[in-house]
Design a protein around this motif. Structure first.
Motif, mmCIF file in Angstrom:
data_model
loop_
_atom_site.group_PDB
_atom_site.id
_atom_site.type_symbol
_atom_site.label_atom_id
_atom_site.label_comp_id
_atom_site.label_asym_id
_atom_site.label_seq_id
_atom_site.Cartn_x
_atom_site.Cartn_y
_atom_site.Cartn_z
ATOM 1 N N ALA A 11 -61.340 7.260 -44.373
ATOM 2 C CA ALA A 11 -60.476 8.224 -43.687
ATOM 3 C C ALA A 11 -59.034 7.743 -43.704
ATOM 4 C CB ALA A 11 -60.961 8.431 -42.257
ATOM 5 N N ASN A 12 -58.839 6.442 -43.513
ATOM 6 C CA ASN A 12 -57.494 5.883 -43.517
ATOM 7 C C ASN A 12 -56.874 5.930 -44.911
ATOM 8 O OD1 ASN A 12 -56.028 2.819 -42.140
ATOM 9 N ND2 ASN A 12 -55.220 4.858 -42.382
ATOM 10 N N LEU A 13 -57.679 5.680 -45.956
ATOM 11 C CA LEU A 13 -57.168 5.770 -47.319
ATOM 12 C C LEU A 13 -56.643 7.170 -47.611
ATOM 13 C CD1 LEU A 13 -56.713 4.882 -50.255
ATOM 14 C CD2 LEU A 13 -59.158 5.314 -50.664
ATOM 15 N N VAL A 14 -57.422 8.177 -47.259
ATOM 16 C CA VAL A 14 -57.002 9.552 -47.519
ATOM 17 C C VAL A 14 -55.755 9.892 -46.704
ATOM 18 C CG1 VAL A 14 -57.680 11.981 -47.255
ATOM 19 C CG2 VAL A 14 -59.300 10.323 -48.201
ATOM 20 N N SER A 15 -55.695 9.448 -45.456
ATOM 21 C CA SER A 15 -54.518 9.748 -44.641
ATOM 22 C C SER A 15 -53.291 8.992 -45.132
ATOM 23 C CB SER A 15 -54.788 9.435 -43.164
ATOM 24 O OG SER A 15 -54.996 8.059 -42.944
ATOM 25 N N CYS A 16 -53.464 7.763 -45.615
ATOM 26 C CA CYS A 16 -52.332 7.034 -46.196
ATOM 27 C C CYS A 16 -51.826 7.740 -47.451
ATOM 28 C CB CYS A 16 -52.741 5.598 -46.528
ATOM 29 S SG CYS A 16 -52.852 4.498 -45.104
ATOM 30 N N ALA A 17 -52.750 8.221 -48.283
ATOM 31 C CA ALA A 17 -52.350 8.949 -49.484
ATOM 32 C C ALA A 17 -51.530 10.185 -49.105
ATOM 33 C CB ALA A 17 -53.584 9.340 -50.294
ATOM 34 N N GLU A 18 -52.005 10.924 -48.118
ATOM 35 C CA GLU A 18 -51.272 12.111 -47.688
ATOM 36 C C GLU A 18 -49.904 11.745 -47.123
ATOM 37 O OE1 GLU A 18 -53.802 14.297 -45.034
ATOM 38 O OE2 GLU A 18 -55.032 15.096 -46.686
ATOM 39 N N ALA A 19 -49.841 10.666 -46.333
ATOM 40 C CA ALA A 19 -48.573 10.252 -45.730
ATOM 41 C C ALA A 19 -47.550 9.863 -46.797
ATOM 42 C CB ALA A 19 -48.810 9.089 -44.770
ATOM 43 N N LEU A 20 -47.999 9.142 -47.824
ATOM 44 C CA LEU A 20 -47.078 8.723 -48.877
ATOM 45 C C LEU A 20 -46.583 9.912 -49.698
ATOM 46 C CD1 LEU A 20 -48.866 5.452 -50.070
ATOM 47 C CD2 LEU A 20 -46.739 5.608 -48.752
ATOM 48 N N VAL A 21 -47.475 10.841 -49.993
ATOM 49 C CA VAL A 21 -47.059 12.010 -50.785
ATOM 50 C C VAL A 21 -46.099 12.882 -49.980
ATOM 51 C CG1 VAL A 21 -47.858 14.105 -51.940
ATOM 52 C CG2 VAL A 21 -49.137 11.972 -52.211
ATOM 53 N N VAL A 22 -46.387 13.090 -48.707
ATOM 54 C CA VAL A 22 -45.482 13.891 -47.878
ATOM 55 C C VAL A 22 -44.126 13.200 -47.748
ATOM 56 C CG1 VAL A 22 -45.071 14.762 -45.541
ATOM 57 C CG2 VAL A 22 -47.300 15.097 -46.626
ATOM 58 N N SER A 23 -44.126 11.878 -47.592
ATOM 59 C CA SER A 23 -42.858 11.139 -47.510
ATOM 60 C C SER A 23 -42.028 11.350 -48.775
ATOM 61 C CB SER A 23 -43.128 9.652 -47.285
ATOM 62 O OG SER A 23 -43.759 9.427 -46.044
ATOM 63 N N LYS A 24 -42.677 11.227 -49.939
ATOM 64 C CA LYS A 24 -41.976 11.421 -51.208
ATOM 65 C C LYS A 24 -41.455 12.855 -51.331
ATOM 66 C CE LYS A 24 -40.925 10.373 -55.592
ATOM 67 N NZ LYS A 24 -40.002 9.302 -56.003
ATOM 68 N N ALA A 25 -42.300 13.818 -50.983
ATOM 69 C CA ALA A 25 -41.908 15.219 -51.104
ATOM 70 C C ALA A 25 -40.740 15.548 -50.176
ATOM 71 C CB ALA A 25 -43.097 16.120 -50.788
ATOM 72 N N ALA A 26 -40.655 14.837 -49.051
ATOM 73 C CA ALA A 26 -39.574 15.076 -48.094
ATOM 74 C C ALA A 26 -38.315 14.280 -48.422
ATOM 75 C CB ALA A 26 -40.046 14.737 -46.689
ATOM 76 N N GLY A 27 -38.327 13.579 -49.554
ATOM 77 C CA GLY A 27 -37.136 12.887 -50.012
ATOM 78 C C GLY A 27 -36.980 11.461 -49.531
ATOM 79 N N MET A 28 -38.050 10.888 -48.974
ATOM 80 C CA MET A 28 -37.967 9.523 -48.484
ATOM 81 C C MET A 28 -38.105 8.509 -49.622
ATOM 82 S SD MET A 28 -37.533 9.772 -45.210
ATOM 83 C CE MET A 28 -36.504 11.187 -45.666
ATOM 84 N N ASP A 29 -37.424 7.385 -49.491
ATOM 85 C CA ASP A 29 -37.627 6.236 -50.364
ATOM 86 C C ASP A 29 -38.997 5.642 -50.022
ATOM 87 O OD1 ASP A 29 -37.719 3.365 -51.016
ATOM 88 O OD2 ASP A 29 -35.610 3.571 -51.565
ATOM 89 N N LEU A 30 -39.884 5.526 -51.013
ATOM 90 C CA LEU A 30 -41.257 5.107 -50.730
ATOM 91 C C LEU A 30 -41.339 3.666 -50.253
ATOM 92 C CD1 LEU A 30 -43.304 6.892 -53.527
ATOM 93 C CD2 LEU A 30 -43.324 7.363 -51.072
ATOM 94 N N SER A 31 -40.437 2.804 -50.695
ATOM 95 C CA SER A 31 -40.430 1.437 -50.186
ATOM 96 C C SER A 31 -40.086 1.415 -48.703
ATOM 97 C CB SER A 31 -39.428 0.582 -50.967
ATOM 98 O OG SER A 31 -39.824 0.452 -52.319
ATOM 99 N N VAL A 32 -39.123 2.248 -48.322
ATOM 100 C CA VAL A 32 -38.752 2.358 -46.909
ATOM 101 C C VAL A 32 -39.894 2.989 -46.114
ATOM 102 C CG1 VAL A 32 -37.132 3.384 -45.277
ATOM 103 C CG2 VAL A 32 -36.298 2.455 -47.449
ATOM 104 N N ALA A 33 -40.521 4.014 -46.684
ATOM 105 C CA ALA A 33 -41.646 4.663 -45.996
ATOM 106 C C ALA A 33 -42.782 3.679 -45.757
ATOM 107 C CB ALA A 33 -42.131 5.858 -46.810
ATOM 108 N N TYR A 34 -43.078 2.855 -46.778
ATOM 109 C CA TYR A 34 -44.131 1.851 -46.610
ATOM 110 C C TYR A 34 -43.813 0.937 -45.429
ATOM 111 C CZ TYR A 34 -46.972 -2.272 -47.188
ATOM 112 O OH TYR A 34 -47.837 -3.315 -46.923
#
Length: 316
Positions: free
Chosen positions: A176-199
């Motif tokens: 469940a956490n893997l799927v939610s992390c995947a969703e969180a990272l994709v939404v962060s990228k789609a919203a224009g966030m730097d993925l290193s900062v999002a992590y």
């Protein structure tokens, strides 16, 4: 004590390696003869077959990919079980099945333990993984030196089968956490966030978790390599759902996870690395969820330490 180990795959090869590295007299067997040859070169003894290993060893450990595989191995070993022999099942398996096989072992005078591990292949490799153990207390104390050689934290969970229930509970949560992390990272990228900062934002906040701090890193690297595949995830969450069904608990998230991984297997194949479940969202959005500076695989950087039993504190 002579110890036999059946199953030298991603997890079993690392657990048995910890035994060998720490001076245990080890007999090994696997359907892949090359894996056996490699262990023999390191000082192990080729066990020949499961029946011979049960005959020649005091303890036989199995670490296999499915309940059916464990049943097949036990069908070979059972006639060699006598008083004093111990079977340790380290596979992720069905608690009803491990109890059935364990009762057959006990009927012949042997002892049985279900003792699955949790914490990732990188911690299995270093001997720092956590281990659950289900069995009677005298058997637990007998095998504890082996468990603390393979793992750092060892929890006696109760009777035979209890460890297998808790193992699939924890694997369900990790999925469940893997799927939610995947969703969180994709939404962060789609919203224009730097993925290193999002992590880092997730890591230092209430959103962090073991899964984020390990699997999110290999997702962002692009390797997606945690030595675990989608078919194994599907097996584990299916076993969790089976426990829920037997217990009469209606669930909302678990069936959805089963559907998500069934779709991932249909798209990418059963042996696809499990963190690549994120590819479903990458394909849907056209986004590339990678960032520089993250490792291709997880390595346990903590030194190997002697394991110990985890003591549960109870009032009174």
């Amino acid at each position: 004590m002579r110890v036999g180990f059946v199953g030298l795959g991603n997890v079993g090869g690392k657990l048995s390696g910890s035994l060998l590295r720490n001076g245990i007299d080890l007999w090994v067997h696997d359907l892949d003869a090359d894996l056996v040859t490699a262990f023999v070169a390191r000082g192990a003894v080729a066990g020949g077959n499961p029946a011979a290993m049960m005959r020649d060893c005091d303890v036989v450990i199995t670490c296999l990919p499915s309940p059916a595989a464990s049943d097949a191995v036990m069908s070979e070993m059972l006639e060699e079980v006598v008083a004093g022999k111990v079977w340790m099942e380290m596979s992720t398996t069905d608690e009803a099945e491990v109890r059935r096989l364990g009762e057959a072992v006990r009927a012949r005078g042997g002892a049985a333990v279900d003792c699955p591990v949790s914490g990732g292949c990188h911690r299995a490799d270093s001997g720092n993984i956590s281990i659950f153990a289900g069995c009677d207390r005298p058997t637990f104390e007998r095998v504890l030196p082996l468990l603390t050689t393979m793992g750092r934290r060892v929890l006696h969970t109760g009777d035979l089968g209890s460890a297998s229930i808790l193992k699939v509970v924890t694997n369900y949560l990790a999925t469940a956490n893997l799927v939610s992390c995947a969703e969180a990272l994709v939404v962060s990228k789609a919203a224009g966030m730097d993925l290193s900062v999002a992590y880092e934002a997730i890591r230092i906040s209430s959103g962090t978790s073991f899964v984020h701090e390990t699997e999110s890193q290999v997702i962002l690297n692009g390797s997606r390599d945690i030595s675990f595949t989608m078919d194994l995830v599907a097996k584990d969450i299916g076993l969790f759902q089976l426990v829920a069904d037997r217990s009469g608990v209606p669930l909302d998230i678990s069936p959805k996870l089963i559907d998500i991984f069934a779709d991932g297997i249909e798209r990418f194949g059963p042996r696809e690395l499990s963190p690549n479940i994120i590819r479903r969202l990458e394909e849907a959005t056209g986004l590339d969820i990678r960032a520089p500076g993250f490792p291709a695989e997880m390595v346990d950087d903590e030194p190997e330490e002697p394991g110990a039993e985890v003591i549960i504190l109870r009032e009174g």
